[in-house]
Enzyme design. Structure first.
Site, PDB file in Angstrom:
ATOM      1  N   HIS A 139     -31.256  53.150 -14.013  1.00 46.29           N
ATOM      2  CA  HIS A 139     -31.844  54.479 -13.895  1.00 46.29           C
ATOM      3  C   HIS A 139     -31.470  55.123 -12.548  1.00 46.29           C
ATOM      4  O   HIS A 139     -31.099  56.289 -12.490  1.00 46.29           O
ATOM      5  CB  HIS A 139     -33.356  54.358 -14.028  1.00 46.29           C
ATOM      6  N   PHE A 160     -27.892  68.818  -0.299  1.00 47.30           N
ATOM      7  CA  PHE A 160     -28.325  67.545  -0.869  1.00 47.30           C
ATOM      8  C   PHE A 160     -29.161  66.799   0.163  1.00 47.30           C
ATOM      9  O   PHE A 160     -28.641  66.124   1.035  1.00 47.30           O
ATOM     10  CB  PHE A 160     -27.096  66.721  -1.275  1.00 47.30           C
TER      11      PHE A 160
END
Length: 175
Positions: free
Chosen positions: A110, A135
């Site tokens: 994940h 980011f």
């Protein structure tokens, strides 16, 4: 030319303790003319809240007025891409969007899927809108590494994201 022999242990310790958010070596432009959005993930709120507080304080420290900062909360880091897209569509006057989140490595893949999707997605939104999309997502192995980078011994990635946003907004305005 001089050559120096560095003790590998001391070098390792020095790099481990480096405050990543030290900007004393660079000039940060005045941010008072710019408008920013901060999108922050609610998941890992202890960490993302610290990132948000760092980014907000840094923007204001560099002259950005409170009314020129739009703050938006999203459920998790994966939603930052969609949020950046929505924000820039609804507020095209913004000079940059700062995206803050925290993804901590777990036992499954994940982590890899989320980190890759967010990095690629934010890059694409920035390119599409010709606007800096920053980011500011921590991608750490554990909770302690995240805390260390959200105001702990390694500085605050939120501060870094805000400085990056100011510098990129200034770059776009001066080119």
């Amino acid at each position: 030319m001089a050559f120096f022999v560095v003790n590998p242990y001391l070098y390792h310790m020095a790099t481990q303790l480096k405050n990543l958010s030290d900007f004393s070596h660079t000039t940060v432009p005045d941010g008072s003319a710019y408008h920013f959005a901060i999108a922050v993930a609610e998941w890992n709120a202890e960490v993302t809240g610290a990132l948000y507080n760092g980014a907000l304080a840094t923007l204001q420290q560099h002259g950005v007025k409170e009314e020129n900062i739009l703050s938006v909360a999203v459920p998790g880091s994966f939603e930052l891409t969609g949020a950046a897209e929505i924000i820039l569509n609804k507020h095209p006057h913004l000079d940059a969007v700062i995206c803050l989140g925290c993804v901590i490595q777990g036992d499954t893949k994940h982590f890899d899927f989320i980190c890759d999707a967010v990095a690629q997605g934010l890059t694409q939104v920035g390119i599409k809108h010709s606007k800096p999309v920053i980011f500011g997502v921590l991608t750490t192995n554990d909770q302690q590494q995240a805390i260390d980078r959200a105001g702990g011994k390694h500085g605050n990635k939120g501060d870094e994201a805000a400085i990056t946003a100011i510098k990129m907004a200034d770059l776009a305005a001066t080119l």
